[in-house]
Design a protein around this motif. Structure first.
Motif, short mmCIF file in Angstrom:
data_model
loop_
_atom_site.label_atom_id
_atom_site.label_comp_id
_atom_site.label_asym_id
_atom_site.label_seq_id
_atom_site.Cartn_x
_atom_site.Cartn_y
_atom_site.Cartn_z
N ALA A 150 3.09 -8.30 8.08
CA ALA A 150 3.35 -7.03 7.40
C ALA A 150 4.47 -6.28 8.11
O ALA A 150 4.55 -6.27 9.35
N TRP A 151 5.33 -5.64 7.31
CA TRP A 151 6.33 -4.70 7.81
C TRP A 151 5.75 -3.30 7.67
O TRP A 151 5.26 -2.93 6.60
N LEU A 152 5.83 -2.52 8.76
CA LEU A 152 5.16 -1.22 8.83
C LEU A 152 6.19 -0.12 9.09
O LEU A 152 6.42 0.27 10.25
N TYR A 175 0.85 -1.19 0.00
CA TYR A 175 0.00 0.00 0.00
C TYR A 175 0.88 1.24 0.00
O TYR A 175 1.89 1.32 0.73
N THR A 176 0.52 2.19 -0.86
CA THR A 176 1.09 3.54 -0.83
C THR A 176 -0.05 4.53 -1.01
O THR A 176 -1.12 4.19 -1.55
N LEU A 206 -3.25 0.62 13.17
CA LEU A 206 -1.81 0.38 13.08
C LEU A 206 -1.14 1.18 11.98
O LEU A 206 -0.06 1.73 12.18
N ALA A 207 -1.76 1.21 10.80
CA ALA A 207 -1.16 1.91 9.67
C ALA A 207 -2.26 2.27 8.68
O ALA A 207 -3.25 1.53 8.56
N PRO A 208 -2.11 3.39 7.97
CA PRO A 208 -3.12 3.75 6.97
C PRO A 208 -3.24 2.69 5.89
O PRO A 208 -2.25 2.22 5.34
N GLY A 209 -4.47 2.29 5.59
CA GLY A 209 -4.72 1.32 4.53
C GLY A 209 -4.52 -0.12 4.92
O GLY A 209 -4.80 -1.02 4.11
N LEU A 210 -4.05 -0.41 6.14
CA LEU A 210 -3.81 -1.80 6.52
C LEU A 210 -5.12 -2.57 6.63
O LEU A 210 -5.14 -3.80 6.45
N GLU A 211 -6.23 -1.89 6.91
CA GLU A 211 -7.52 -2.56 6.98
C GLU A 211 -7.99 -3.08 5.62
O GLU A 211 -8.88 -3.94 5.54
N LEU A 212 -7.37 -2.58 4.54
CA LEU A 212 -7.75 -3.04 3.20
C LEU A 212 -7.26 -4.46 2.92
O LEU A 212 -7.66 -5.05 1.91
N LYS A 259 -2.48 3.28 -3.63
CA LYS A 259 -3.43 2.58 -2.77
C LYS A 259 -3.06 1.10 -2.63
O LYS A 259 -1.90 0.74 -2.69
N PHE A 260 -4.05 0.25 -2.45
CA PHE A 260 -3.83 -1.15 -2.14
C PHE A 260 -3.56 -1.94 -3.42
O PHE A 260 -4.35 -1.92 -4.37
N LEU A 261 -2.44 -2.67 -3.45
CA LEU A 261 -2.06 -3.45 -4.62
C LEU A 261 -1.72 -4.88 -4.19
O LEU A 261 -1.18 -5.10 -3.10
N LYS A 262 -2.00 -5.82 -5.07
CA LYS A 262 -1.63 -7.21 -4.86
C LYS A 262 -0.56 -7.60 -5.89
O LYS A 262 -0.67 -7.23 -7.05
N ILE A 263 0.41 -8.34 -5.43
CA ILE A 263 1.50 -8.80 -6.29
C ILE A 263 1.40 -10.32 -6.37
O ILE A 263 1.82 -11.02 -5.45
N LYS A 264 0.86 -10.82 -7.44
CA LYS A 264 0.60 -12.24 -7.54
C LYS A 264 1.88 -13.05 -7.74
O LYS A 264 2.82 -12.60 -8.38
#
Length: 639
Positions: free
Chosen positions: A284-286, A244-245, A341-347, A249-254
């Motif tokens: 996750a590393w935050l 996430y940035t 914990l971090a912005p966007g982590l709930e996604l 925003k939220f991205l998946k890396i398959k």
């Protein structure tokens, strides 16, 4: 198009949508920058090269006045095995039980005490493990000449190998020491907190040499592509890296994109995080906000993938000491706690393209659970709430279906009448719908509006880790797995059969057979669905059957009452038409009889003067002669 055919198309389309959402819902993430060198050659198996920072990240240190001569010697070391084995350090808190290996200072095992394993309820779920069949470990190290990496042999500072969070303590600290090289001493410090799944990983770098160094730190997760044990084969959930940035925003890396070297994601940013996802859990590393970082994800070898982040430690002058801390989260996907914990982590609790609908549904579900303290009852209350919200729409659909059910015999006669001419049959049916004021699409459109909400609720229940091992009642002790005795799916199939009986019967025999088979087919699917999802579907069906039965009964009673009213009206209309006409008929008959008597008397008097015409007179007077013998005619003659 016939309404029954349209209903079938909608049902099958919905089924395909569920299957597509289940197996293919993971979309390709948008790209902002392609990570160069995302994969390595397959010959690198067991070699595991160290990450190297790119030019964008090193430039941030050069601009701050540092020198870059400290990182050029970052050549990867070679180890004969995937995981070297050293001494084990066990840590136990109120939330987790973890194990650190001094070979690399990695977290090799981590179990969640509040989330039991699928294989054994008495054992915690292993989120991190270093087994051959399935592995995921948290690795970290420093980049620079002589600096320790995840291949370095550490020693325990306190010579203590068993740590436990005691009563009154809020944290447990484990300090590891790396061998001193060229006057640089590095300590790796783990801090475990009470009531938290966050572990602070810290590097303390003390420069006792005479040269300035500029080290970089990296933090990564190494794992295979296998899904966790106990994962449902019918309902697919994403397993793999994600990031996430604020920009992307939220991205998946398959994993499949990493295999093909097609993974696209932002590499450099001053915000965001990187994670490894699996069903219900994540690691996750935050990194701290507003600090430079470089993300990476790559394929090391067959079934070996890594994803992590590189951050600069900063310039360390001789005699100085610098620290860098990276929080590491390893726990369940609890949506409310992740957002803190971090912005966007709930996604990471991903509902796909229906997130906008799924988030408020989960909030409402959590509210009901806080009220009744039972997730099964909360699902029932949520289903009832959704049903009430869409009550007007569903009522309109059921009214249209009830009207069609009432006029089905008439539609059948139209089909039989124009069986040889389908165009004329459709035209006659449209005229009939217009005459009866029936919208054939009325029963379908309200259902189409509700489908996205139902699918969102489906994925809400599917992704909710709160339902894992959550009991409902009686034999249902875990709402995230299928019913062990298949009672709910069987009742679900019966409810679908009852609902099909309330719907208009298709005139086409093939369609009718398909409608009969569908309850059985859908019941088979529900045999493999989690019991929480089946409970929701069953409650929704029961409420729908109740509403549809009531509306259908009202329309059928109304149609029957109108039919009886028409019959009674025709009967009542027949009686007044007969009674008032009787006096008029008698008066007409009397008048006609009197006129005939006068004519007869005149003819009788004329018989003495001239001869009558027998051929004409009997013909003219024959009809009146028949009424002369009545009682009503004799009385005037006597007078």
């Amino acid at each position: 198009m016939e309404t029954k055919r349209l209903v079938l198309i909608i049902i099958f389309s919905t089924s395909l949508l569920f299957l597509w959402e289940a197996w293919q819902k993971e979309l390709y993430p948008p790209a902002s920058q392609v990570m160069s060198g995302a994969t390595s050659d397959s010959s690198n198996q067991r070699h595991d090269p160290l990450p190297v920072p790119g030019d964008s990240l090193t430039s941030t240190v050069e601009e701050s006045g540092g020198i870059s001569s400290g990182i050029e010697g970052a050549s990867p070391s070679i180890t004969p095995n995937l995981f070297a084995i050293g001494e084990k350090i066990k840590i136990t808190t109120d939330m987790i039980v973890a194990e650190i290996d001094t070979a690399g200072g990695d977290i090799r095992q981590l179990g969640l005490l509040k989330h039991p394993s699928r294989e054994d309820k008495n054992k915690p779920y292993e989120l991190l493990l270093d087994k051959t069949a399935r592995f995921q470990v948290a690795q970290s190290g420093l980049i620079g000449d002589g600096l320790p990496s995840h291949k370095t042999k550490y020693t325990v500072d306190s010579n203590h190998y068993n740590y436990e969070l005691e009563a009154g303590q809020n944290k447990v600290v484990v300090r590891l020491l790396a061998p001193e090289v060229d006057g640089v001493r590095v300590a790796k410090i783990y801090t475990f907190h009470r009531g938290s799944y966050v572990i602070d990983v810290e590097f303390e770098v003390a420069n006792h040499s005479e040269a300035t160094i500029i080290p970089f730190s990296y933090f990564q997760m190494l794992r295979d592509e296998n899904e966790p044990t106990g994962t449902s084969t019918m309902v697919h959930s994403y397993t793999g890296p994600a990031m996430y940035t604020e920009a992307d925003k939220f991205l998946k890396i398959k994993f499949s994109d990493l295999d093909k070297n097609k993974a696209e994601y932002p590499t450099n940013a001053d915000n965001g995080w990187i994670a490894m996802l699996e069903h219900y859990f994540l690691t996750a590393w935050l990194p701290a906000p507003q600090t430079p970082r470089e993300f990476y994800a790559k394929r090391l070898a067959h079934n070996q993938y890594t994803a992590g982040v590189i951050t600069p430690v900063g310039t360390i002058e001789p005699g100085q000491t610098r620290n860098i801390t990276m929080p590491f989260y390893a726990g369940p996907q609890e949506q409310n706690k992740l957002a803190e914990l971090a912005p966007g982590l709930e996604l990471t609790v991903d509902y796909g393209w229906l997130t906008v609908l799924a988030v408020p549904l989960f909030w409402l579900l959590s509210f009901y659970h806080s009220w009744v303290d039972n997730w099964g009852i909360a699902i029932i209350l949520l289903t009832l709430t959704v049903k009430l919200i869409f009550f007007p729409l569903s009522a309109a659909g059921y009214r249209s279906m009830a009207k069609l059910r009432v006029v089905t015999p008439k539609l059948q006669r139209i089909r039989e009448q124009y069986a040889s001419d389908r165009q004329r049959m459709h035209q006659a049916m449209m005229e009939f719908y217009k005459e009866e004021k029936i919208n054939p699409m009325g029963g379908c459109l309200p259902i189409l509006v509700q489908i996205p909400v139902f699918i969102a609720l489906f994925w809400t229940l599917m992704a909710a880790v709160e339902l894992r091992y959550a009991p409902f009642a009686l034999w249902i002790t875990d709402m995230s797995v299928p019913d062990p005795y298949y009672v709910l799916p069987v009742i679900m199939g019966i409810s679908m059969w009852v609902q099909s009986k309330l719907s208009p019967t298709p005139a086409d025999p093939i369609q009718a057979k398909v409608m009969q088979i569908m309850p059985i087919a859908f019941s088979i699917f529900f045999f493999f669905f989690p019991s929480g999802l089946v409970l929701y579907s069953l409650c929704n069906n029961i409420l729908s059957i109740t509403q549809q039965w009531q509306i259908t009964r009202m329309y059928e009673n109304k149609a029957e009452a109108e039919g009886n009213k028409d019959k009674n009206k025709r009967k009542r209309k027949g009686k007044p038409e007969t009674l008032p006409e009787e006096p008029q008929l008698l008066a007409a008959v009397n008048e006609d009889t009197s006129n005939q008597e006068v004519a007869t008397a005149a003819n009788t008097d004329a018989e003495h003067n001239e001869k009558p015409q027998p051929a004409t007179i009997p013909v003219k007077n024959k009809p009146p002669a028949k009424t002369r013998g009545t009682a009503a005619n004799k009385k005037p003659r006597r007078k």
